[in-house]
Design a protein around this motif. Structure first.
Motif, PDB file in Angstrom:
ATOM      1  N   TYR A 276     -68.658 -37.834  -1.313  1.00 52.05           N
ATOM      2  CA  TYR A 276     -67.751 -37.830  -0.170  1.00 52.05           C
ATOM      3  C   TYR A 276     -68.342 -37.060   1.003  1.00 52.05           C
ATOM      4  O   TYR A 276     -68.310 -37.520   2.154  1.00 52.05           O
ATOM      5  CB  TYR A 276     -66.413 -37.221  -0.572  1.00 52.05           C
ATOM      6  CG  TYR A 276     -65.457 -37.033   0.591  1.00 52.05           C
ATOM      7  CD1 TYR A 276     -64.811 -38.134   1.156  1.00 52.05           C
ATOM      8  CD2 TYR A 276     -65.229 -35.771   1.135  1.00 52.05           C
ATOM      9  CE1 TYR A 276     -63.940 -37.970   2.231  1.00 52.05           C
ATOM     10  CE2 TYR A 276     -64.375 -35.598   2.205  1.00 52.05           C
ATOM     11  CZ  TYR A 276     -63.734 -36.703   2.744  1.00 52.05           C
ATOM     12  OH  TYR A 276     -62.891 -36.529   3.814  1.00 52.05           O
ATOM     13  N   ARG A 277     -68.923 -35.881   0.719  1.00 52.75           N
ATOM     14  CA  ARG A 277     -69.554 -35.115   1.787  1.00 52.75           C
ATOM     15  C   ARG A 277     -70.705 -35.887   2.418  1.00 52.75           C
ATOM     16  O   ARG A 277     -70.893 -35.883   3.638  1.00 52.75           O
ATOM     17  CB  ARG A 277     -70.078 -33.779   1.234  1.00 52.75           C
ATOM     18  CG  ARG A 277     -69.001 -32.764   0.917  1.00 52.75           C
ATOM     19  CD  ARG A 277     -69.608 -31.379   0.766  1.00 52.75           C
ATOM     20  NE  ARG A 277     -70.668 -31.364  -0.228  1.00 52.75           N
ATOM     21  CZ  ARG A 277     -70.475 -31.139  -1.512  1.00 52.75           C
ATOM     22  NH1 ARG A 277     -69.241 -30.949  -1.982  1.00 52.75           N
ATOM     23  NH2 ARG A 277     -71.491 -31.112  -2.363  1.00 52.75           N
ATOM     24  N   LYS A 278     -71.465 -36.579   1.578  1.00 51.05           N
ATOM     25  CA  LYS A 278     -72.589 -37.344   2.104  1.00 51.05           C
ATOM     26  C   LYS A 278     -72.112 -38.482   3.005  1.00 51.05           C
ATOM     27  O   LYS A 278     -72.709 -38.756   4.060  1.00 51.05           O
ATOM     28  CB  LYS A 278     -73.396 -37.904   0.933  1.00 51.05           C
ATOM     29  CG  LYS A 278     -74.672 -38.605   1.347  1.00 51.05           C
ATOM     30  CD  LYS A 278     -75.450 -39.076   0.138  1.00 51.05           C
ATOM     31  CE  LYS A 278     -76.698 -39.831   0.542  1.00 51.05           C
ATOM     32  NZ  LYS A 278     -77.447 -40.332  -0.615  1.00 51.05           N
ATOM     33  N   THR A 279     -71.012 -39.154   2.636  1.00 49.34           N
ATOM     34  CA  THR A 279     -70.466 -40.230   3.460  1.00 49.34           C
ATOM     35  C   THR A 279     -69.985 -39.708   4.807  1.00 49.34           C
ATOM     36  O   THR A 279     -70.239 -40.310   5.857  1.00 49.34           O
ATOM     37  CB  THR A 279     -69.314 -40.921   2.724  1.00 49.34           C
ATOM     38  OG1 THR A 279     -69.782 -41.406   1.454  1.00 49.34           O
ATOM     39  CG2 THR A 279     -68.775 -42.090   3.528  1.00 49.34           C
ATOM     40  N   VAL A 280     -69.274 -38.580   4.781  1.00 47.14           N
ATOM     41  CA  VAL A 280     -68.774 -37.997   6.021  1.00 47.14           C
ATOM     42  C   VAL A 280     -69.930 -37.581   6.932  1.00 47.14           C
ATOM     43  O   VAL A 280     -69.900 -37.813   8.149  1.00 47.14           O
ATOM     44  CB  VAL A 280     -67.861 -36.796   5.709  1.00 47.14           C
ATOM     45  CG1 VAL A 280     -67.480 -36.054   6.985  1.00 47.14           C
ATOM     46  CG2 VAL A 280     -66.599 -37.273   4.991  1.00 47.14           C
ATOM     47  N   GLU A 281     -70.963 -37.002   6.352  1.00 42.49           N
ATOM     48  CA  GLU A 281     -72.103 -36.558   7.150  1.00 42.49           C
ATOM     49  C   GLU A 281     -72.852 -37.743   7.751  1.00 42.49           C
ATOM     50  O   GLU A 281     -73.324 -37.667   8.889  1.00 42.49           O
ATOM     51  CB  GLU A 281     -73.037 -35.714   6.292  1.00 42.49           C
ATOM     52  CG  GLU A 281     -72.453 -34.339   5.981  1.00 42.49           C
ATOM     53  CD  GLU A 281     -73.137 -33.667   4.812  1.00 42.49           C
ATOM     54  OE1 GLU A 281     -74.131 -34.240   4.314  1.00 42.49           O
ATOM     55  OE2 GLU A 281     -72.684 -32.597   4.394  1.00 42.49           O
ATOM     56  N   ASP A 282     -72.981 -38.841   7.000  1.00 45.43           N
ATOM     57  CA  ASP A 282     -73.619 -40.032   7.550  1.00 45.43           C
ATOM     58  C   ASP A 282     -72.832 -40.584   8.731  1.00 45.43           C
ATOM     59  O   ASP A 282     -73.415 -41.035   9.736  1.00 45.43           O
ATOM     60  CB  ASP A 282     -73.753 -41.105   6.468  1.00 45.43           C
ATOM     61  CG  ASP A 282     -74.792 -40.728   5.417  1.00 45.43           C
ATOM     62  OD1 ASP A 282     -75.631 -39.867   5.707  1.00 45.43           O
ATOM     63  OD2 ASP A 282     -74.741 -41.293   4.311  1.00 45.43           O
ATOM     64  N   LYS A 283     -71.506 -40.530   8.631  1.00 43.93           N
ATOM     65  CA  LYS A 283     -70.660 -41.009   9.719  1.00 43.93           C
ATOM     66  C   LYS A 283     -70.861 -40.162  10.973  1.00 43.93           C
ATOM     67  O   LYS A 283     -71.062 -40.685  12.080  1.00 43.93           O
ATOM     68  CB  LYS A 283     -69.196 -40.979   9.288  1.00 43.93           C
ATOM     69  CG  LYS A 283     -68.216 -41.422  10.352  1.00 43.93           C
ATOM     70  CD  LYS A 283     -66.789 -41.346   9.844  1.00 43.93           C
ATOM     71  CE  LYS A 283     -65.802 -41.714  10.952  1.00 43.93           C
ATOM     72  NZ  LYS A 283     -64.395 -41.602  10.472  1.00 43.93           N
TER      73      LYS A 283
ATOM     74  N   ASN B 237     -77.051 -29.902   5.067  1.00 45.56           N
ATOM     75  CA  ASN B 237     -76.447 -31.193   4.827  1.00 45.56           C
ATOM     76  C   ASN B 237     -76.445 -31.473   3.341  1.00 45.56           C
ATOM     77  O   ASN B 237     -76.834 -30.642   2.524  1.00 45.56           O
ATOM     78  CB  ASN B 237     -77.175 -32.291   5.613  1.00 45.56           C
ATOM     79  CG  ASN B 237     -78.679 -32.261   5.358  1.00 45.56           C
ATOM     80  OD1 ASN B 237     -79.125 -31.972   4.256  1.00 45.56           O
ATOM     81  ND2 ASN B 237     -79.445 -32.572   6.386  1.00 45.56           N
ATOM     82  N   SER B 238     -75.988 -32.668   2.978  1.00 49.43           N
ATOM     83  CA  SER B 238     -75.826 -32.986   1.566  1.00 49.43           C
ATOM     84  C   SER B 238     -77.154 -33.032   0.828  1.00 49.43           C
ATOM     85  O   SER B 238     -77.225 -32.735  -0.363  1.00 49.43           O
ATOM     86  CB  SER B 238     -75.102 -34.337   1.420  1.00 49.43           C
ATOM     87  OG  SER B 238     -75.860 -35.369   2.035  1.00 49.43           O
TER      88      SER B 238
END
Length: 312
Positions: free
Chosen positions: A14-21, A81-82
Motif C-alpha cells: 500500500y505504501r509503495k502504491t501511494v508513493e508511486d502515485k 521511500n518503500s
C-alpha cells in the motif's frame, strides 16, 4: 506469524502504491515548472491539467515531508521511500546476517564462506544441505535475520554473490572474479573482530548510491578507535574489495592486508526476496549486448541508470 507477515506485506504494498502515485504527480509538476521557467512549450500530455497543476505548485514548499513521501532516486542521501523502507532505521540495531552456499559446495567454497563470516560482524554460516530456498528464507524471517547471503561457485572458484535483504528485499546479484583467499595473501595480518570503517569510492549515480547502501548496511556502526578498514572501490563498474588493518608507527600509518581479495560486478537488482523472485519487479538489470554498453558506466556516470519501466 503468517498473519503478521501477510499484514506487513499488505502495508508495504500500500505504501509503495501511494508513493508511486505521488511520484507521478510530482514528475508532472516538475515538467510544468521547467516549461514555465524556461519559457518552452508545455508537453501535450500536461496541457489539459496545466492550470490545476500550476495552482498546486504555488502552494508547495520544499519541506522535509515532501521528500519523505515522494522520494527521489533510490538510495539518495535524504530520501525515504518503500524501496529503502528496511534501511530507514539502519544504525539503531546491528544487522544480523546468515551466510550459506550452493548445494554440494567444494572445500574451497566452504573455506571462502568461513572467511566471509569473519568479514561481516554478527554473521553466521549455515550448511545448505537439502533445504529449499523458501524454507531458509522463512527461518531467517522468523529469527529476525536482516540479510541473507548466498555464494555460488564454478569449478571450485567462487563466482557469484547474492545479497537478499529481509523481509521484503531488495536482492542484489553480483558476479565475483579474481578471488584470492586469506591464506593466499602474502604477509597476511591476523583477523580483527572490530567493527570496520567503510570506504566507498566512485559511487556517483543513483544506482551507485543504491549499491553502496546495499553493501554498507551489511556492517554495524564502528567505534571511532577501530583500526579495521574495508574498502569498496568502483572502477569501470567493477567493485574492488580490500580488507586492511592499520597502526601508527612514528607518526606514520602502516597498512596490513587481512584479505580476502575479490571483485564484484553488479548485474541485477530485484525488488523482492529469493523465495519469490518470479513475482518480484526488476529494479535494474545489466544489458551487456546493447550497442552502447561498452561506453556506459552505470555506477559512476550521471546518465548510466534507467529503471526497467523506462527501458521498456
Amino acid at each position: 506469524m503468517l498473519r503478521r507477515q501477510a499484514r506487513l506485506r499488505k502495508e508495504y504494498l500500500y505504501r509503495k502504491t501511494v508513493e508511486d502515485k505521488f511520484k507521478n504527480i510530482q514528475a508532472k509538476k516538475d515538467k510544468l515548472k521547467r516549461s514555465l521557467e524556461e519559457n518552452i512549450p508545455i508537453h501535450g500530455d500536461l496541457r489539459k491539467r496545466a492550470l490545476a497543476l500550476q495552482e498546486k505548485i504555488e502552494w508547495e514548499d520544499e519541506g522535509p515531508e515532501k521528500a519523505a513521501i515522494i522520494g527521489g532516486p533510490s538510495g539518495g542521501a535524504n530520501t525515504l521511500n518503500s524501496q529503502d523502507d528496511e534501511y530507514r532505521y539502519a544504525g539503531v540495531q546491528d544487522p544480523k546476517i546468515m551466510i550459506t552456499t550452493s548445494r554440494e559446495p567444494s572445500s574451497r567454497l566452504k573455506m571462502f564462506a568461513k572467511e566471509l563470516r569473519l568479514i561481516f560482524p554478527n554473521s553466521q554460516r549455515m550448511n545448505r544441505g537439502k533445504y529449499e530456498m523458501k524454507q531458509l528464507i522463512h527461518a531467517c524471517r522468523a529469527n529476525d535475520v536482516t540479510d541473507f547471503i548466498v555464494i555460488h561457485e564454478h569449478r571450485g572458484i567462487p563466482s557469484s554473490l547474492i545479497i537478499c535483504h529481509l523481509p521484503y528485499g531488495p536482492t542484489a546479484f553480483f558476479q565475483m572474479s579474481d578471488v584470492i583467499m586469506r591464506h593466499d595473501v602474502p604477509d597476511m595480518a591476523p583477523m580483527s573482530e572490530q567493527y570496520p570503517h567503510l570506504i566507498f569510492h566512485n559511487f556517483k549515480t543513483s544506482l551507485g548510491l543504491r549499491t553502496a547502501n546495499i553493501l554498507k548496511y551489511l556492517f554495524p556502526v564502528p567505534k571511532e578507535d577501530s583500526r579495521r578498514v574495508i574498502t569498496f572501490a568502483n572502477h569501470d563498474d567493477y567493485i574492488c574489495f580490500r580488507h586492511h588493518t592499520y597502526k601508527k608507527v612514528d607518526k606514520n600509518i602502516e597498512l596490513m592486508e587481512v584479505g580476502p581479495r575479490f571483485q564484484l560486478k553488479l548485474y541485477e537488482v530485484r525488488l523482492g526476496t529469493l523465495d519469490a523472485l518470479e513475482a518480484a519487479d526488476t529494479e535494474w538489470v545489466l544489458r551487456p549486448y546493447m550497442n552502447t554498453s561498452v561506453k556506459r558506466r552505470f555506477l559512476s556516470q550521471d546518465d548510466g541508470w534507467q529503471l526497467e519501466d523506462d527501458i521498456n
